[in-house]
Design a protein around this motif. Structure first.
Motif, PDB file in Angstrom:
ATOM      1  N   PRO A  60     -12.619  14.734   8.789  1.00 16.43           N
ATOM      2  CA  PRO A  60     -12.612  13.818   7.631  1.00 16.43           C
ATOM      3  C   PRO A  60     -12.285  12.370   7.975  1.00 16.43           C
ATOM      4  CG  PRO A  60     -11.323  15.804   7.182  1.00 16.43           C
ATOM      5  CD  PRO A  60     -11.579  15.770   8.653  1.00 16.43           C
ATOM      6  N   VAL A  61     -11.958  12.063   9.242  1.00 22.13           N
ATOM      7  CA  VAL A  61     -11.688  10.663   9.600  1.00 22.13           C
ATOM      8  C   VAL A  61     -12.874   9.775   9.246  1.00 22.13           C
ATOM      9  CG1 VAL A  61     -11.339   9.116  11.576  1.00 22.13           C
ATOM     10  CG2 VAL A  61      -9.990  11.203  11.385  1.00 22.13           C
ATOM     11  N   ALA A  62     -14.073  10.353   9.294  1.00 17.49           N
ATOM     12  CA  ALA A  62     -15.276   9.570   8.992  1.00 17.49           C
ATOM     13  C   ALA A  62     -15.263   8.993   7.581  1.00 17.49           C
ATOM     14  CB  ALA A  62     -16.513  10.450   9.179  1.00 17.49           C
ATOM     15  N   LEU A  63     -14.522   9.609   6.673  1.00 16.46           N
ATOM     16  CA  LEU A  63     -14.492   9.106   5.297  1.00 16.46           C
ATOM     17  C   LEU A  63     -13.939   7.688   5.220  1.00 16.46           C
ATOM     18  CD1 LEU A  63     -13.283  12.286   3.372  1.00 16.46           C
ATOM     19  CD2 LEU A  63     -15.526  11.183   3.205  1.00 16.46           C
ATOM     20  N   ALA A  64     -13.156   7.281   6.216  1.00 11.90           N
ATOM     21  CA  ALA A  64     -12.619   5.923   6.205  1.00 11.90           C
ATOM     22  C   ALA A  64     -13.735   4.888   6.295  1.00 11.90           C
ATOM     23  CB  ALA A  64     -11.635   5.735   7.363  1.00 11.90           C
ATOM     24  N   LEU A 198     -13.217   4.155  18.594  1.00  6.65           N
ATOM     25  CA  LEU A 198     -12.594   5.342  18.007  1.00  6.65           C
ATOM     26  C   LEU A 198     -12.935   6.581  18.831  1.00  6.65           C
ATOM     27  CD1 LEU A 198     -10.924   6.567  15.739  1.00  6.65           C
ATOM     28  CD2 LEU A 198     -13.008   6.756  14.374  1.00  6.65           C
ATOM     29  N   LEU A 199     -14.161   6.680  19.302  1.00  8.14           N
ATOM     30  CA  LEU A 199     -14.538   7.812  20.154  1.00  8.14           C
ATOM     31  C   LEU A 199     -13.718   7.829  21.437  1.00  8.14           C
ATOM     32  CD1 LEU A 199     -18.441   7.724  19.787  1.00  8.14           C
ATOM     33  CD2 LEU A 199     -16.841   9.286  18.669  1.00  8.14           C
ATOM     34  N   MET A 254      -7.519  -1.610  20.030  1.00  7.35           N
ATOM     35  CA  MET A 254      -8.788  -2.341  19.950  1.00  7.35           C
ATOM     36  C   MET A 254      -9.612  -1.864  18.764  1.00  7.35           C
ATOM     37  SD  MET A 254      -9.084  -4.758  22.134  1.00  7.35           S
ATOM     38  CE  MET A 254     -10.846  -5.039  22.049  1.00  7.35           C
ATOM     39  N   TYR A 255      -9.563  -0.576  18.480  1.00  9.41           N
ATOM     40  CA  TYR A 255     -10.286  -0.070  17.308  1.00  9.41           C
ATOM     41  C   TYR A 255      -9.732  -0.684  16.027  1.00  9.41           C
ATOM     42  CZ  TYR A 255     -11.380   3.054  13.454  1.00  9.41           C
ATOM     43  OH  TYR A 255     -11.759   3.543  12.233  1.00  9.41           O
ATOM     44  N   SER A 260     -12.342  -1.158  12.969  1.00  9.97           N
ATOM     45  CA  SER A 260     -11.817  -0.325  11.893  1.00  9.97           C
ATOM     46  C   SER A 260     -12.280  -0.848  10.543  1.00  9.97           C
ATOM     47  CB  SER A 260     -10.284  -0.311  11.942  1.00  9.97           C
ATOM     48  OG  SER A 260      -9.768  -1.579  11.541  1.00  9.97           O
ATOM     49  N   PRO A 261     -12.225  -0.008   9.507  1.00 10.32           N
ATOM     50  CA  PRO A 261     -12.639  -0.453   8.159  1.00 10.32           C
ATOM     51  C   PRO A 261     -11.551  -1.261   7.447  1.00 10.32           C
ATOM     52  CG  PRO A 261     -11.990   1.836   8.071  1.00 10.32           C
ATOM     53  CD  PRO A 261     -11.901   1.435   9.516  1.00 10.32           C
TER      54      PRO A 261
END
Length: 336
Positions: A60-64, A198-199, A254-255, A260-261
């Motif tokens: 669910p991290v993708a929801l960000a 992030l990866l 760095m992300y 980041s969003p």
């Protein structure tokens, strides 16, 4: 002339220096009935329900990065979580079947249901087949999103169980790649590309945890349980932990700062997160290097109070920053 009986510990001819697997327990009256009553618990233990946290937290991290949290996006991510939970369950059962002989040499893993003989191998194969059928049903009836990361995860683990787990250095990278595939599946579910930083962060954190586990195994049963440990030493594991910790800090910060969003709040979030990230890594190194832990990363992270409090504090900081980035009007009323 008096004859002295040889001691029981003398090895028979041709067997000196070889490891012996523990003898199976003697049957006890009523053992079959008790085994049948305990079979559901053993089947549940085979799929490692606690390890479902890997998929529940990562996918669910993708929801960000989702623009709008629509019901369709939430449903797609939930379906992806279910798919990876089932894929992980299949992998755990398959690994326990393949590793049952080595697990009997391990002081802890010898208690696993298949290694201990509580779940017959035939029943385990049928159980794994049923889980695969259920996984196929989930993928086939889910939203029209690609599920190649789940399939790649299954293929990777087949290769890991047969070959990769016996190749030093490749084995830890293969395990860490499984965490990255969970993250990629979440982004595939919402149709967005994943951040490169992030990866790298997820891969380095997973690699750090796996290396810590290998280090603890070097202090225990050693190569009798995991032949790949012949290519490791405690000193090498310590160096690898230092490198992965440094990469985790750099990639994670760095992300937050660039991809980041969080928008304009990325840099403040990076500054606020730095103490928690460093303390969490310091505590993990203390657990592994000083206290000799790290053998079960999931339980270790969830049960360690210092790590749990640090993770919760970091989650609060990032969550508050995320809300402010999503609602500029709210930020204007709170911040000067």
């Amino acid at each position: 002339m008096r004859v002295i009986d040889p001691p029981d510990s003398v090895d028979p001819p041709g067997s000196r220096g070889t490891a012996r697997p523990p003898e199976p327990p003697e049957p006890v009256p009523g053992g079959t009935a008790r085994a049948l009553r305990g079979l559901p618990a053993d089947l549940l233990a085979l799929v490692r329900p606690l390890h479902s946290a890997k998929s529940i937290l990562l996918v669910p991290v993708a929801l960000a990065d989702a623009g709008v949290w629509s019901l369709a996006a939430l449903g797609a991510v939930a379906w992806a979580v279910a798919g990876f939970v089932l894929a992980g369950a299949c992998v755990y059962v398959g690994n326990d079947i393949a590793d049952r002989h080595r697990d009997r040499l391990h002081p802890v893993k010898c208690r696993r249901p298949i290694a201990a003989g509580r779940v017959p191998v035939v029943a385990a194969y049928l159980y794994c087949a049923a889980l695969l059928v259920l996984l196929g049903a989930v993928i086939g009836s889910g939203p029209g999103r690609p599920y190649w990361p789940v399939l790649a995860y299954l293929a990777l683990n087949v290769a890991y169980s047969r070959v990769l787990k016996h190749v030093p250095l490749i084995d830890v990278c293969a395990v860490a790649l499984g965490f990255v595939l969970r993250l990629v599946q979440g982004y595939a579910a919402i149709g967005e590309p994943a951040s490169e930083w992030l990866l790298v962060t997820v891969f380095s954190v997973a690699l750090m945890l796996v290396v810590g586990k290998r280090r603890q195994e070097l202090l225990g049963p050693g190569v009798a349980h995991r032949p790949a440990l012949r290519g490791y030493s405690v000193g090498l594991a310590d160096q690898m932990l230092q490198l992965t910790c440094a990469l985790t800090v750099v990639a994670g910060l760095m992300y937050l700062c660039t991809e980041s969003p969080l928008g304009p709040y990325g840099r403040p979030a990076m500054v606020l997160a730095t103490p928690f990230v460093l303390f969490g890594l310091f505590r993990y190194l203390q657990v592994v290097l000083v206290e000799g832990g790290g053998g079960d990363p999931v339980r270790g992270v969830l049960r360690d109070r210092a790590l749990a409090v640090t993770a919760l504090a970091l989650a609060v900081v990032l969550s508050v920053t995320f809300v402010l980035a999503r609602h500029p009007a709210l930020a204007g009323t709170i911040l000067p």
